[in-house]
Motif scaffolding. Structure first.
Motif, PDB file in Angstrom:
ATOM      1  N   UNK A 185      11.209   2.220   2.118  1.00 37.23           N
ATOM      2  CA  UNK A 185      12.040   1.359   2.773  1.00 37.23           C
ATOM      3  C   UNK A 185      11.302   0.428   3.968  1.00 37.23           C
ATOM      4  N   UNK A 186      10.734   1.520   4.763  1.00 35.63           N
ATOM      5  CA  UNK A 186       9.817   0.772   5.778  1.00 35.63           C
ATOM      6  C   UNK A 186       8.694  -0.284   5.128  1.00 35.63           C
ATOM      7  N   UNK A 187       8.227   0.359   4.230  1.00 36.02           N
ATOM      8  CA  UNK A 187       6.992  -0.515   3.542  1.00 36.02           C
ATOM      9  C   UNK A 187       7.622  -1.869   2.921  1.00 36.02           C
ATOM     10  N   UNK A 188       8.833  -1.924   2.615  1.00 31.68           N
ATOM     11  CA  UNK A 188       9.346  -3.057   2.066  1.00 31.68           C
ATOM     12  C   UNK A 188       9.065  -4.381   2.830  1.00 31.68           C
ATOM     13  N   UNK A 189       9.125  -3.886   4.247  1.00 35.46           N
ATOM     14  CA  UNK A 189       9.083  -4.927   5.269  1.00 35.46           C
ATOM     15  C   UNK A 189       7.849  -4.764   6.137  1.00 35.46           C
ATOM     16  N   UNK A 190       6.677  -3.871   5.499  1.00 37.16           N
ATOM     17  CA  UNK A 190       5.405  -3.719   5.993  1.00 37.16           C
ATOM     18  C   UNK A 190       5.482  -2.855   7.533  1.00 37.16           C
ATOM     19  N   UNK A 191       6.412  -2.134   7.597  1.00 35.26           N
ATOM     20  CA  UNK A 191       6.677  -1.507   8.946  1.00 35.26           C
ATOM     21  C   UNK A 191       5.796  -0.204   8.811  1.00 35.26           C
ATOM     22  N   UNK A 192       5.520   0.686   8.061  1.00 34.72           N
ATOM     23  CA  UNK A 192       4.877   1.734   7.859  1.00 34.72           C
ATOM     24  C   UNK A 192       3.542   1.317   8.098  1.00 34.72           C
ATOM     25  N   UNK A 193       2.864   0.436   7.463  1.00 32.98           N
ATOM     26  CA  UNK A 193       1.464  -0.082   7.617  1.00 32.98           C
ATOM     27  C   UNK A 193       1.251  -0.659   8.790  1.00 32.98           C
ATOM     28  N   UNK A 194       2.228  -1.269   9.511  1.00 34.43           N
ATOM     29  CA  UNK A 194       2.153  -1.699  10.732  1.00 34.43           C
ATOM     30  C   UNK A 194       2.012  -0.663  11.737  1.00 34.43           C
ATOM     31  N   UNK A 195       2.476   0.491  11.581  1.00 31.08           N
ATOM     32  CA  UNK A 195       2.509   1.614  12.354  1.00 31.08           C
ATOM     33  C   UNK A 195       1.117   2.346  12.213  1.00 31.08           C
ATOM     34  N   UNK A 196       0.700   2.548  11.100  1.00 31.67           N
ATOM     35  CA  UNK A 196      -0.541   3.101  10.374  1.00 31.67           C
ATOM     36  C   UNK A 196      -1.164   2.077   9.589  1.00 31.67           C
ATOM     37  N   UNK A 197      -1.998   1.252  10.201  1.00 34.74           N
ATOM     38  CA  UNK A 197      -2.719   0.000   9.433  1.00 34.74           C
ATOM     39  C   UNK A 197      -3.464   0.606   8.268  1.00 34.74           C
ATOM     40  N   UNK A 198      -4.077   1.972   8.376  1.00 35.41           N
ATOM     41  CA  UNK A 198      -4.871   2.396   7.266  1.00 35.41           C
ATOM     42  C   UNK A 198      -4.035   2.608   5.946  1.00 35.41           C
ATOM     43  N   UNK A 199      -2.860   2.715   6.164  1.00 33.92           N
ATOM     44  CA  UNK A 199      -1.943   3.032   4.845  1.00 33.92           C
ATOM     45  C   UNK A 199      -1.990   1.725   4.137  1.00 33.92           C
ATOM     46  N   UNK A 200      -2.244   0.312   4.569  1.00 36.08           N
ATOM     47  CA  UNK A 200      -2.094  -0.700   3.781  1.00 36.08           C
ATOM     48  C   UNK A 200      -3.146  -0.747   2.785  1.00 36.08           C
ATOM     49  N   UNK A 201      -4.237  -0.171   2.960  1.00 34.42           N
ATOM     50  CA  UNK A 201      -5.292  -0.261   1.990  1.00 34.42           C
ATOM     51  C   UNK A 201      -5.019   0.516   0.701  1.00 34.42           C
ATOM     52  N   UNK A 202      -4.233   1.768   0.711  1.00 35.52           N
ATOM     53  CA  UNK A 202      -3.843   2.597  -0.247  1.00 35.52           C
ATOM     54  C   UNK A 202      -2.467   2.259  -0.785  1.00 35.52           C
ATOM     55  N   UNK A 203      -1.666   1.203  -0.226  1.00 37.61           N
ATOM     56  CA  UNK A 203      -0.628   0.748  -0.911  1.00 37.61           C
ATOM     57  C   UNK A 203      -0.772   0.482  -2.383  1.00 37.61           C
ATOM     58  N   UNK A 204       0.177   0.874  -3.181  1.00 40.82           N
ATOM     59  CA  UNK A 204       0.139   0.466  -4.683  1.00 40.82           C
ATOM     60  C   UNK A 204      -1.344   0.495  -5.414  1.00 40.82           C
ATOM     61  N   UNK A 205      -2.345   1.461  -4.649  1.00 39.66           N
ATOM     62  CA  UNK A 205      -3.702   1.448  -5.166  1.00 39.66           C
ATOM     63  C   UNK A 205      -3.842   2.300  -6.509  1.00 39.66           C
TER      64      UNK A 205
END
Length: 535
Positions: free
Chosen positions: A134-154
């Motif tokens: 749910x947080x990632x629907x609004x890019x919130x978890x990746x905002x807290x932990x930017x490294x997560x954005x790279x593995x999202x849906x990878x």
């Protein structure tokens, strides 16, 4: 289609599918609420039915946030997600929009409250997946932990995996929750689970990249230098126990000694044991089994004993002690004798016969002709020259196998009346086109590692190759042609690859080392690769 490569396309498809799944799940959740209310607006609609934390409440079975009352600090997003996950409620869209509108960048070093909120979220079990999604629907978890954005849906690089990288990491954390009471530092276990594959998708080895990421992320999250070192070692060695247990000789004391030298202490060992099972269970249905569990437990107990100061001894198996009936039969008539028996989830097929050059390869080839997968093997030779080869096969193969016909063919192969090479060539022609490799984002490798450091008495040969018919036979035949005796072997199929590990000795050597001299390793490596590339 305008995409840079297949990985980008797969990531976009996965991300779109995840968004559709999230939206549809929330829609049907609302439909079910209406059905339960029989079409009437519930009497408690719009009313607070539970308070999870200051400013964080449950309204109409959804978590809502009053930012003014909820102490809007850097930890708010994580505190809301943790509260929702522990209570088992979804975060409302309005709450997500409010959090998105008021969120601020995290400081260079997280406050203790933020770190504890993250650990609390990771300790929420299965519900943490929904909260983070749910947080990632609004890019919130990746905002807290930017490294997560790279593995999202990878996408994963191997069909062995069921989930995308981000979902695999979250499921590993979920599984790790089952072990938090078994380790001294459950917070580090959860962090290691979250970050163990965080280096995937970058150039180079994902483990090395992941270690560098931990070195950056750990201090930022507020963990001490010592704690960062432990999480870093978990990322570095997250495959160590599984690969060693399934691909090394556990009867050799050096195996446990090598692992102990890498793990360093009992704390890390227990964390790695828990992470290994959590990671395997999150990988896919074929990545964990009672057999694999027993091997890892055996290895862990041996390493733990070393840490406790208990000396390890080489476990020497004497053929007459275990296979006396078969040996006596061979001594009586000079013929091949065999038996098969159930052993847990697997069956053991034991063959005893007068020793001869290439015997292991001939037996492996006969198994391949009959369509039997070999997952492990050991070999012994008695003082009077009788070879005993034990093969471990899946029970599903054992149920469907005509053992009488198999034994008949084994006798023919040993006596020379059956040409196993011709039979295999025919099987490859017949079934080769139907033998489809599992699809993966990366092509299968052909690698050969040869080392004298894994054992004091044998040379270890580790082969990774594309999955194909009769790989074990081809490798064993090549080893026999080089004058090498196979003492043990472990075989595994990892999606589109097979991993065959042999412990070998030079034939006919007495009084001197039977290991393969280092100067001969390159030539042997070339021969083994050639055996798998020439049809």
């Amino acid at each position: 289609m305008g995409f840079a490569d297949a990985d980008v396309l797969m990531a976009r498809v996965s991300e779109a599918a995840s968004a559709v799944d999230w939206a549809s799940e929330r829609f049907w959740w609302r439909v079910e609420r209406v059905i339960r209310a029989k079409g009437r607006r519930p009497a408690f609609a719009g009313r607070t039915v539970a308070t999870l934390a200051p400013g964080v409440t449950v309204v109409d079975d959804e978590v809502v946030v009053d930012v003014d009352q909820a102490e809007n600090d850097h930890s708010l997003i994580l505190r809301v997600a943790a509260a929702a996950a522990h209570a088992g409620y979804p975060i409302s869209r309005h709450a997500l929009l409010s959090l998105s509108g008021t969120a601020t960048d995290m400081p260079a070093v997280w406050p203790e409250r933020s770190k504890q909120a993250l650990v609390s979220l990771l300790g929420a079990g299965q519900q943490l997946v929904g909260s983070i999604d749910a947080l990632e629907r609004y890019d919130l978890f990746s905002r807290i932990l930017p490294e997560w954005r790279h593995v999202r849906s990878l996408p994963q690089r191997n069909a062995f995996h069921t989930f995308t990288v981000d979902r695999h990491l979250l499921q590993t954390v979920v599984n790790a929750n089952a072990f938090v009471r078994d380790v001294a530092r459950p917070d580090l276990l959860l962090m290691g689970a979250l970050l163990h594959d965080i280096g995937k998708g970058y150039p180079g080895d994902h483990t090395a990249v992941g270690m560098d990421i931990v070195d950056r992320v750990g201090p930022r999250l507020g963990f001490s230098v010592a704690d960062v070192g432990i999480v870093r070692s978990m990322v570095e060695h997250h495959l160590l126990l599984a690969e060693t247990a399934t691909r090394r000789d556990l009867a050799d004391p050096r195996t446990a000694e090598n692992v102990a030298a890498l793990v360093v202490d009992p704390l890390r060992l227990k964390l790695l044991r828990a992470l290994t099972e959590a990671d395997s269970l999150a990988t896919g249905p074929s990545a964990w089994s009672p057999w694999k569990c027993s091997l890892i437990d055996e290895l862990t107990e041996s390493v733990d004993a070393l840490f406790a100061g208990v000396a390890q001894e080489t476990r020497t198996v004497l053929p007459d002690d275990r296979f006396g009936d078969l040996l006596e039969g061979v001594r009586a008539d000079g013929q091949l004798h065999a038996r098969h028996e159930r052993s847990g989830d697997f069956d053991l097929w034991v063959v005893a016969t007068p020793d001869q050059r290439g015997l292991f390869a001939k037996i492996a080839g006969t198994f391949a002709v009959h369509g039997i997968d070999v997952i492990g093997a050991e070999a012994w030779t008695s003082a009077d020259g009788i070879a005993v080869d034990q093969f471990q096969v899946p029970h599903s193969n054992a149920v469907s196998t005509d053992w009488g016909r198999l034994e008949h063919d084994l006798r023919g192969v040993v006596t020379g009346t059956v040409d196993i090479a011709t039979k295999l060539a025919q099987r490859i022609r017949t079934y080769g086109r139907a033998h489809r490799r599992a699809l993966a984002a990366s092509p299968p490798r052909l690698e050969v590692l040869i080392s004298n450091d894994a054992s004091e008495s044998t040379t270890m040969i580790d082969v990774r190759a594309p999955d194909a018919i009769a790989v074990l036979y081809r490798l064993a035949s090549s080893l026999a042609a080089q004058g090498l005796d196979i003492r043990s072997a472990k075989v595994a199929t990892l999606g589109h690859e097979v991993v065959d590990v042999f412990y070998v000795q030079r034939s006919g050597r007495t009084g001197t080392s039977r290991q393969i001299p280092a100067r001969d390793h390159d030539a042997l490596r070339d021969e083994l690769k050639l055996s798998l590339t020439v049809e």
